[in-house]
Design an enzyme around this catalytic site. Structure first.
Site, PDB file in Angstrom:
ATOM      1  N   GLY A  92       7.603  -5.010  19.827  1.00 42.91           N
ATOM      2  CA  GLY A  92       7.566  -3.663  20.372  1.00 42.91           C
ATOM      3  C   GLY A  92       8.783  -3.356  21.225  1.00 42.91           C
ATOM      4  O   GLY A  92       9.926  -3.603  20.832  1.00 42.91           O
ATOM      5  N   GLY A 144       1.473   4.530   4.083  1.00 41.56           N
ATOM      6  CA  GLY A 144       1.259   3.270   3.391  1.00 41.56           C
ATOM      7  C   GLY A 144       2.449   2.364   3.641  1.00 41.56           C
ATOM      8  O   GLY A 144       3.607   2.813   3.653  1.00 41.56           O
ATOM      9  N   ASN A 194       6.368   3.361   3.232  1.00 36.92           N
ATOM     10  CA  ASN A 194       7.212   3.504   4.427  1.00 36.92           C
ATOM     11  C   ASN A 194       8.456   2.617   4.362  1.00 36.92           C
ATOM     12  O   ASN A 194       9.557   3.040   4.716  1.00 36.92           O
ATOM     13  CB  ASN A 194       6.411   3.142   5.681  1.00 36.92           C
ATOM     14  CG  ASN A 194       5.261   4.086   5.939  1.00 36.92           C
ATOM     15  OD1 ASN A 194       5.256   5.222   5.468  1.00 36.92           O
ATOM     16  ND2 ASN A 194       4.274   3.623   6.683  1.00 36.92           N
ATOM     17  N   ASN A 202       4.125  -9.120  13.810  1.00 33.12           N
ATOM     18  CA  ASN A 202       4.372  -8.808  15.214  1.00 33.12           C
ATOM     19  C   ASN A 202       3.872  -9.995  16.042  1.00 33.12           C
ATOM     20  O   ASN A 202       3.356 -10.980  15.494  1.00 33.12           O
ATOM     21  CB  ASN A 202       3.733  -7.480  15.629  1.00 33.12           C
ATOM     22  CG  ASN A 202       2.225  -7.457  15.462  1.00 33.12           C
ATOM     23  OD1 ASN A 202       1.548  -8.476  15.598  1.00 33.12           O
ATOM     24  ND2 ASN A 202       1.670  -6.279  15.173  1.00 33.12           N
ATOM     25  N   SER A 207     -17.642   7.420  20.347  1.00 33.58           N
ATOM     26  CA  SER A 207     -17.091   8.560  19.620  1.00 33.58           C
ATOM     27  C   SER A 207     -15.948   9.129  20.450  1.00 33.58           C
ATOM     28  O   SER A 207     -16.071   9.284  21.670  1.00 33.58           O
ATOM     29  CB  SER A 207     -18.165   9.627  19.397  1.00 33.58           C
ATOM     30  OG  SER A 207     -17.619  10.772  18.774  1.00 33.58           O
ATOM     31  N   SER A 216       0.810  -1.211   0.000  1.00 33.35           N
ATOM     32  CA  SER A 216       0.000   0.000   0.000  1.00 33.35           C
ATOM     33  C   SER A 216       0.845   1.264   0.000  1.00 33.35           C
ATOM     34  O   SER A 216       1.932   1.323   0.568  1.00 33.35           O
ATOM     35  CB  SER A 216      -0.915   0.016   1.226  1.00 33.35           C
ATOM     36  OG  SER A 216      -0.150   0.038   2.420  1.00 33.35           O
ATOM     37  N   GLY A 261      11.662  -5.880  21.781  1.00 33.58           N
ATOM     38  CA  GLY A 261      12.616  -6.252  20.747  1.00 33.58           C
ATOM     39  C   GLY A 261      12.027  -7.142  19.675  1.00 33.58           C
ATOM     40  O   GLY A 261      10.858  -7.019  19.302  1.00 33.58           O
ATOM     41  N   ASP A 318      -1.698   9.344   5.217  1.00 31.05           N
ATOM     42  CA  ASP A 318      -2.011   9.041   6.612  1.00 31.05           C
ATOM     43  C   ASP A 318      -2.606  10.267   7.290  1.00 31.05           C
ATOM     44  O   ASP A 318      -2.005  11.346   7.275  1.00 31.05           O
ATOM     45  CB  ASP A 318      -0.737   8.632   7.378  1.00 31.05           C
ATOM     46  CG  ASP A 318      -0.298   7.215   7.068  1.00 31.05           C
ATOM     47  OD1 ASP A 318      -1.094   6.465   6.480  1.00 31.05           O
ATOM     48  OD2 ASP A 318       0.843   6.866   7.406  1.00 31.05           O
ATOM     49  N   ASP A 333       7.051  -0.924   9.856  1.00 36.39           N
ATOM     50  CA  ASP A 333       7.536  -0.742   8.485  1.00 36.39           C
ATOM     51  C   ASP A 333       9.003  -0.324   8.489  1.00 36.39           C
ATOM     52  O   ASP A 333       9.797  -0.804   7.673  1.00 36.39           O
ATOM     53  CB  ASP A 333       6.704   0.320   7.766  1.00 36.39           C
ATOM     54  CG  ASP A 333       5.245  -0.054   7.637  1.00 36.39           C
ATOM     55  OD1 ASP A 333       4.936  -1.259   7.626  1.00 36.39           O
ATOM     56  OD2 ASP A 333       4.406   0.866   7.550  1.00 36.39           O
TER      57      ASP A 333
END
Length: 325
Positions: free
Chosen positions: A226, A48, A52, A196, A36, A8, A229, A12, A258
């Protein structure tokens, strides 16, 4: 090494919510969800996944080929010039005559949880891109198949298998809606699988495969965790854990995965071993999380070397930076 990055390209729209999404969710009422969130700011940035990753590779001195479908606004609003100046080959990008470039709206709360909506727009035409023809024009050494139009992801993956082209499976956000059969088709035979830790569990759950079966289907498995590592499992099944860069002042997590992928692939292209590739990926990811936007960072050589040295030691830093342009 010629790297081609399929996936993609999007605009953003980044928003922040001064609270926690979890505080507005009632677990036993999620089937009637209606919430909301009042956001406090809006940043419009280039993004995208493929954009990236390609940008990160360009920042590290590689010249990847971007394989993506975009709208005319990609050219008119300067995104193409931006990537070209960063070192990305955009000559193979498919430009839709009537659709807008994809739009991703990302709202992040104070716990760095995110709610994302995605309008595909021109991305729906990515299936018209012929990877086999691109490979014939200029041989591709490694193709990353990232989140994209589902038909395009399947077409690219099948083409890679048919012509014996090494590919990286990076289904990422598309795992949320994909069924087990599709996921299996996207990852089977991949030289590398990127997820991930949550996505790794999702792959197992939806395919019904065990962790060992997933590993048997691919070459090298890379699982980002994250702040904890990354874990790399090589083709022989040996596990390697690499720590994240310490002491990072987190500003925005968007695009961090990315950036890691771009760093890791740049390491592969430079001939580095898997540990050094993961370390390089973590260092690029740290630069992204410290900024707002997915392509707003710079990699100044002395500071980058110092960051690698503090995290992984003199020898590792010297080995990595010596391999980079």
């Amino acid at each position: 090494m010629h790297l081609a990055i399929a996936g993609s390209v999007a605009a953003d729209h980044l928003q922040t919510f001064a609270g926690r999404f979890a505080d507005s969710l009632v677990p036993d009422q999620l089937d009637k969800l209606s919430v909301s969130f009042l956001v406090k700011d809006l940043d419009v940035r280039r993004g995208g996944c493929a954009g990236n990753i390609a940008f990160a590779l360009g920042a590290l001195g590689r010249r990847p080929t971007l394989v993506a479908a975009v709208g005319r606004d990609f050219v008119e609003q300067g995104y193409q010039d931006w990537l070209t100046e960063a070192g990305v080959d955009c000559s193979r990008v498919h430009v839709s005559p009537d659709k807008h470039t994809a739009l991703c709206t990302i709202t992040t709360d104070e716990a760095h949880a995110q709610i994302v909506t995605f309008y595909p727009g021109a991305m729906s035409e990515a299936g018209q891109i012929d990877v086999e023809a691109l490979h014939a024009e200029r041989p591709i050494d490694l193709l990353l198949v990232g989140p994209d139009d589902p038909d395009a992801m399947l077409r690219h993956t099948r083409a890679a298998r048919r012509i014996g082209l090494s590919f990286v499976a990076d289904p990422s956000q598309q795992l949320a809606w994909a069924d087990g059969d599709l996921i299996g088709q996207l990852i089977e035979g991949a030289a590398y699988l990127f997820t991930n830790d949550y996505e790794a569990a999702l792959v197992e759950q939806k395919t019904g495969w065990s962790a060992d079966q997933v590993k048997a289907a691919v070459g090298v498995q890379v699982v980002t965790r994250g702040a904890d590592g990354v874990t790399v499992i090589d083709s022989g099944g040996a596990r390697l854990d690499v720590a994240a860069i310490p002491g990072v002042e987190a500003v925005d997590p968007t695009g961090v995965g990315d950036a890691f992928r771009g760093g890791f692939l740049a390491g592969l292209a430079a001939g580095l071993d898997l540990e050094a590739c993961a370390q390089l990926g973590c260092a690029v990811a740290a630069s992204v999380v410290e900024t707002t936007g997915t392509q707003e960072y710079t990699l100044e050589s002395a500071a980058f070397h110092a960051r690698l040295t503090r995290a992984y030691g003199d020898a590792a830093a010297a080995r990595i930076t010596a391999a980079l342009p």
